[in-house]
Design a protein around this motif. Structure first.
Motif, PDB file in Angstrom:
ATOM      1  N   UNK A 260      -1.275   3.440 -19.631  1.00  0.00           N
ATOM      2  CA  UNK A 260      -0.478   4.463 -19.095  1.00  0.00           C
ATOM      3  C   UNK A 260      -0.272   3.356 -18.023  1.00  0.00           C
ATOM      4  N   UNK A 261      -0.718   2.784 -17.451  1.00  0.00           N
ATOM      5  CA  UNK A 261       0.048   1.744 -16.474  1.00  0.00           C
ATOM      6  C   UNK A 261       1.405   0.768 -17.063  1.00  0.00           C
ATOM      7  N   UNK A 262       1.281   0.662 -18.541  1.00  0.00           N
ATOM      8  CA  UNK A 262       2.298  -0.705 -18.781  1.00  0.00           C
ATOM      9  C   UNK A 262       3.160   0.516 -19.273  1.00  0.00           C
ATOM     10  N   UNK A 263       2.810   1.516 -19.885  1.00  0.00           N
ATOM     11  CA  UNK A 263       3.610   2.750 -20.092  1.00  0.00           C
ATOM     12  C   UNK A 263       4.974   2.916 -18.682  1.00  0.00           C
ATOM     13  N   UNK A 264       3.887   2.875 -17.295  1.00  0.00           N
ATOM     14  CA  UNK A 264       4.804   3.446 -16.431  1.00  0.00           C
ATOM     15  C   UNK A 264       5.547   2.409 -16.727  1.00  0.00           C
ATOM     16  N   UNK A 265       5.358   1.384 -16.394  1.00  0.00           N
ATOM     17  CA  UNK A 265       6.336   0.150 -16.116  1.00  0.00           C
ATOM     18  C   UNK A 265       6.670  -0.452 -17.105  1.00  0.00           C
ATOM     19  N   UNK A 266       7.012   0.182 -18.470  1.00  0.00           N
ATOM     20  CA  UNK A 266       8.519   0.602 -19.558  1.00  0.00           C
ATOM     21  C   UNK A 266       7.881  -0.201 -20.555  1.00  0.00           C
ATOM     22  N   UNK A 267       6.479  -0.769 -20.466  1.00  0.00           N
ATOM     23  CA  UNK A 267       5.946  -1.515 -21.345  1.00  0.00           C
ATOM     24  C   UNK A 267       6.310  -3.251 -20.792  1.00  0.00           C
ATOM     25  N   UNK A 268       6.913  -3.654 -19.803  1.00  0.00           N
ATOM     26  CA  UNK A 268       6.877  -4.830 -18.938  1.00  0.00           C
ATOM     27  C   UNK A 268       5.694  -4.906 -17.834  1.00  0.00           C
ATOM     28  N   UNK A 269       5.055  -6.070 -18.803  1.00  0.00           N
ATOM     29  CA  UNK A 269       3.589  -6.054 -17.937  1.00  0.00           C
ATOM     30  C   UNK A 269       4.141  -6.908 -16.579  1.00  0.00           C
ATOM     31  N   UNK A 270       2.625  -6.880 -15.866  1.00  0.00           N
ATOM     32  CA  UNK A 270       2.732  -7.341 -14.075  1.00  0.00           C
ATOM     33  C   UNK A 270       2.070  -9.096 -14.277  1.00  0.00           C
ATOM     34  N   UNK A 271       2.308  -9.551 -13.213  1.00  0.00           N
ATOM     35  CA  UNK A 271       2.081 -10.867 -13.440  1.00  0.00           C
ATOM     36  C   UNK A 271       0.298 -10.816 -13.466  1.00  0.00           C
ATOM     37  N   UNK A 272       0.042  -9.475 -12.059  1.00  0.00           N
ATOM     38  CA  UNK A 272      -0.954  -9.716 -11.934  1.00  0.00           C
ATOM     39  C   UNK A 272      -1.599  -8.328 -12.262  1.00  0.00           C
ATOM     40  N   UNK A 273      -3.505  -7.678 -12.537  1.00  0.00           N
ATOM     41  CA  UNK A 273      -4.228  -6.542 -12.227  1.00  0.00           C
ATOM     42  C   UNK A 273      -5.331  -7.172 -11.927  1.00  0.00           C
ATOM     43  N   UNK A 274      -5.612  -6.272 -10.135  1.00  0.00           N
ATOM     44  CA  UNK A 274      -6.632  -6.883  -9.904  1.00  0.00           C
ATOM     45  C   UNK A 274      -7.043  -5.633  -9.633  1.00  0.00           C
ATOM     46  N   UNK A 275      -9.011  -5.932  -9.688  1.00  0.00           N
ATOM     47  CA  UNK A 275     -10.080  -4.700 -10.280  1.00  0.00           C
ATOM     48  C   UNK A 275     -11.206  -5.124  -9.611  1.00  0.00           C
ATOM     49  N   UNK A 276     -11.722  -4.108  -8.897  1.00  0.00           N
ATOM     50  CA  UNK A 276     -12.994  -3.932  -8.411  1.00  0.00           C
ATOM     51  C   UNK A 276     -13.619  -4.364  -9.038  1.00  0.00           C
ATOM     52  N   UNK A 277     -15.285  -5.024  -9.240  1.00  0.00           N
ATOM     53  CA  UNK A 277     -15.744  -5.453  -9.763  1.00  0.00           C
ATOM     54  C   UNK A 277     -17.057  -5.139  -9.229  1.00  0.00           C
ATOM     55  N   UNK A 278     -18.460  -3.791  -9.983  1.00  0.00           N
ATOM     56  CA  UNK A 278     -19.678  -3.467  -9.239  1.00  0.00           C
ATOM     57  C   UNK A 278     -20.431  -3.991 -10.713  1.00  0.00           C
ATOM     58  N   UNK A 279     -20.378  -3.056 -11.761  1.00  0.00           N
ATOM     59  CA  UNK A 279     -21.369  -2.957 -12.425  1.00  0.00           C
ATOM     60  C   UNK A 279     -20.525  -3.584 -14.087  1.00  0.00           C
ATOM     61  N   UNK A 280     -18.939  -3.548 -13.057  1.00  0.00           N
ATOM     62  CA  UNK A 280     -18.031  -4.567 -14.420  1.00  0.00           C
ATOM     63  C   UNK A 280     -17.530  -4.258 -15.876  1.00  0.00           C
ATOM     64  N   UNK A 281     -17.987  -2.533 -15.545  1.00  0.00           N
ATOM     65  CA  UNK A 281     -17.256  -1.854 -16.890  1.00  0.00           C
ATOM     66  C   UNK A 281     -16.080  -1.889 -16.589  1.00  0.00           C
TER      67      UNK A 281
ATOM     68  N   UNK B  96       2.209  -7.750  -9.355  1.00  0.00           N
ATOM     69  CA  UNK B  96       0.644  -7.618  -8.949  1.00  0.00           C
ATOM     70  C   UNK B  96       0.678  -6.458  -8.444  1.00  0.00           C
ATOM     71  N   UNK B  97      -0.732  -5.537  -9.178  1.00  0.00           N
ATOM     72  CA  UNK B  97      -1.006  -3.837  -9.556  1.00  0.00           C
ATOM     73  C   UNK B  97      -2.333  -3.951  -9.444  1.00  0.00           C
ATOM     74  N   UNK B  98      -2.461  -3.526  -8.099  1.00  0.00           N
ATOM     75  CA  UNK B  98      -4.077  -3.077  -7.645  1.00  0.00           C
ATOM     76  C   UNK B  98      -4.178  -1.638  -7.840  1.00  0.00           C
ATOM     77  N   UNK B  99      -5.852  -1.993  -8.531  1.00  0.00           N
ATOM     78  CA  UNK B  99      -6.199  -0.984  -9.071  1.00  0.00           C
ATOM     79  C   UNK B  99      -6.961  -0.137  -8.199  1.00  0.00           C
ATOM     80  N   UNK B 100      -6.519   0.941  -7.032  1.00  0.00           N
ATOM     81  CA  UNK B 100      -7.414   1.913  -6.302  1.00  0.00           C
ATOM     82  C   UNK B 100      -8.617   2.815  -7.939  1.00  0.00           C
TER      83      UNK B 100
END
Ligand code: F0G
Length: 461
Positions: free
Chosen positions: A248-269, A398-402
């Motif tokens: 969904x993110x890539x579709x919202x960006x018209x399939x142009x990948x951002x340079x970075x995606x940053x995500x929190x890590x817990x159980x790492x799923x 950069x895209x942060x995953x909230x």
């Protein structure tokens, strides 16, 4: 076990997918209750063997996904099942709408964060807000798929160990699907909001006097003894649903990948799921290069950071987890191997951030009118570090995953604004950084004069 008169857990005959062990590569049509490889005991993932002979066409997929936005069918309205071509099919007919348990999950917004971009030192910063899902966290995207497969396999009971969000989500999807749910949470270590969701959605909720890692260990034993379907992210169907965040993110960006995606890590799923999506998108030609996928952990729950630094990702270094970001208070992450693999494949980084850095970042995201829960704010705190280390360059996107909604943890937010969050701790002296962000509630006599004086004071400051 006479109390459980549910149909025998037969498992689902795969239609368009198979299970593959991430360590020995063994392929199978069915999985045991603990979702571990029958040969070597490692985790399973879902794979689509038919892609080898008949790879889905990237342009056809993009057109179909776009077209489905115009439809009102529940499968198309779901931001997860809209991407069903890259998901396991639960039905005898491919993706039979009647089989699917959906709350219209996904379809989450992508927001600009201009002030946070300035404070982090990058020109463009976006937030993919998974806290805008039906139960307020990213878990819903995985739960719609895994709960659907639980019901399809004939289970009456589903269960999870949780730091709060998984239990809220599982309880909701179980209720919608006519199943009962059992929740194991660490007593006193999950927020009231999350606990209240599980109760309201009708889960049998057990507060255990142990941490999350202990709850998960117990659950894994339970599923071997009772016909209960486990819905933690060890369940590979969860990760398939969570993959759609990246689609969904890539579709919202018209399939142009951002340079970075940053995500929190817990159980790492979640990091594993996003990484799997990126690998598959590249394989199918939906994107031509990888964004770097980076994982941020709290300093007090930094198992992956230590695993990568101390063993090069070869052996898990477990920790005794402690952080106020209770969603990621996890010391023995189940999906560490999957996460280490996708970080390596996309050349991402893994960092840790302090409690003060988390609180500061959370307030900054809130001040942009977005807001998130503490575990989500590690992404902005981590970005600042990665910019300082020059891993993220100022002109990169950069895209942060909230991952969770602001309303998930009001105690943290109120404690922060009242200046009580760090009272009595070593971090109490961090007020120089945090005070400018605080907006404590003001108790006044109920007079117009008092309110006007407060307004004037606020205007001057
Ligand atoms: N952010 C939030 C808000 C979470 O609830 C979680 C995990 C994470 C990040 C970490 O994601 O585990 O996939 O690395 N919460 C789980 C739960 C463990 O039980 O709700 P992860």
């Amino acid at each position: 076990m006479p109390a459980f008169s549910s149909p025998a857990p037969t498992g689902v005959q795969p239609t368009n997918f198979r299970f593959r062990c991430i360590a020995c590569g063994d392929l199978s049509d069915s999985a045991s209750q603990d979702f571990r490889c029958a040969h070597c005991g490692d985790l399973l993932e879902i794979t689509y063997p038919q892609w080898k002979e008949a790879k889905p066409n990237a342009e056809t997929l993009k057109a179909a996904w776009s077209q489905r936005r115009l439809s009102q069918s529940p499968l198309d309205v779901s931001g997860v099942w809209r991407f069903r071509d890259l998901l396991p099919s639960p039905g005898t007919a491919p993706h039979d709408a009647l089989q699917v348990i959906t709350l219209r999950e996904g379809n989450t917004p992508l927001y600009e964060l201009p002030q946070c971009a300035r404070s982090a030192g990058v020109s463009r910063l976006l937030a993919k807000h998974q806290g805008m899902n039906p139960t307020g966290s990213f878990k819903d995207c995985g739960m719609t798929v895994a709960a659907t497969f639980a019901r399809r396999a004939g289970f009456r009971w589903v269960a999870c160990a949780s730091t709060g969000n998984t239990s809220a989500s599982m309880a909701a999807y179980a209720a919608r699907g006519g199943m009962s749910s059992l929740v194991l949470v660490p007593e006193g270590k999950i927020s009231w909001s999350k606990l209240s969701q599980a109760l309201d959605y009708g889960a049998v909720t057990c507060q255990l006097r142990i941490d999350f890692d202990g709850c998960l260990r117990l659950l894994q034993e339970l599923v071997r003894r009772a016909p209960v379907y486990q819905l933690n992210s060890i369940n590979p169907f969860r990760l398939e649903g969570q993959k759609t965040l990246a689609l969904e993110l890539l579709e919202q960006l018209d399939w142009n990948p951002p340079d970075h995606i940053i995500v929190p890590g817990g159980n790492l799923g979640n990091s594993s799921a996003i990484g799997k999506a990126l690998l598959e998108m590249r394989e199918l030609g939906l994107i031509s290069r990888f964004p770097k996928l980076s994982v941020i952990q709290a300093e007090g729950a930094n198992a992956l950071v230590r695993t990568l630094r101390e063993t090069g990702g070869k052996r898990l270094v477990s920790v005794q987890a402690e952080t106020r970001a209770t969603a990621i208070r996890i010391g023995n992450p189940a999906s560490w191997k999957k996460a280490a693999h996708v970080l390596e494949a996309t050349r991402g980084a893994c960092e840790q951030v302090s409690e003060v850095e988390i609180a500061q970042a959370k307030a900054e995201i809130g001040a942009e009118g977005i807001g998130c829960e503490p575990a989500s704010a590690v992404t902005l705190a981590g970005l600042k570090k990665l910019v300082k280390q020059k891993f993220v360059k100022p002109d990169e996107s950069v895209v942060l995953v909230l991952t969770g909604n602001l309303l998930k943890d009001p105690d943290f937010t109120i404690g922060f604004h009242r200046g009580e969050l760090f009272k009595g701790s070593a971090d109490e002296n961090a007020s120089a950084v945090l005070d400018p962000l605080r907006r404590a509630p003001i108790v006044l006599d109920a007079t117009l004069d008092a309110v006007i004086r407060t307004l004037e004071q606020a205007e001057r400051s």
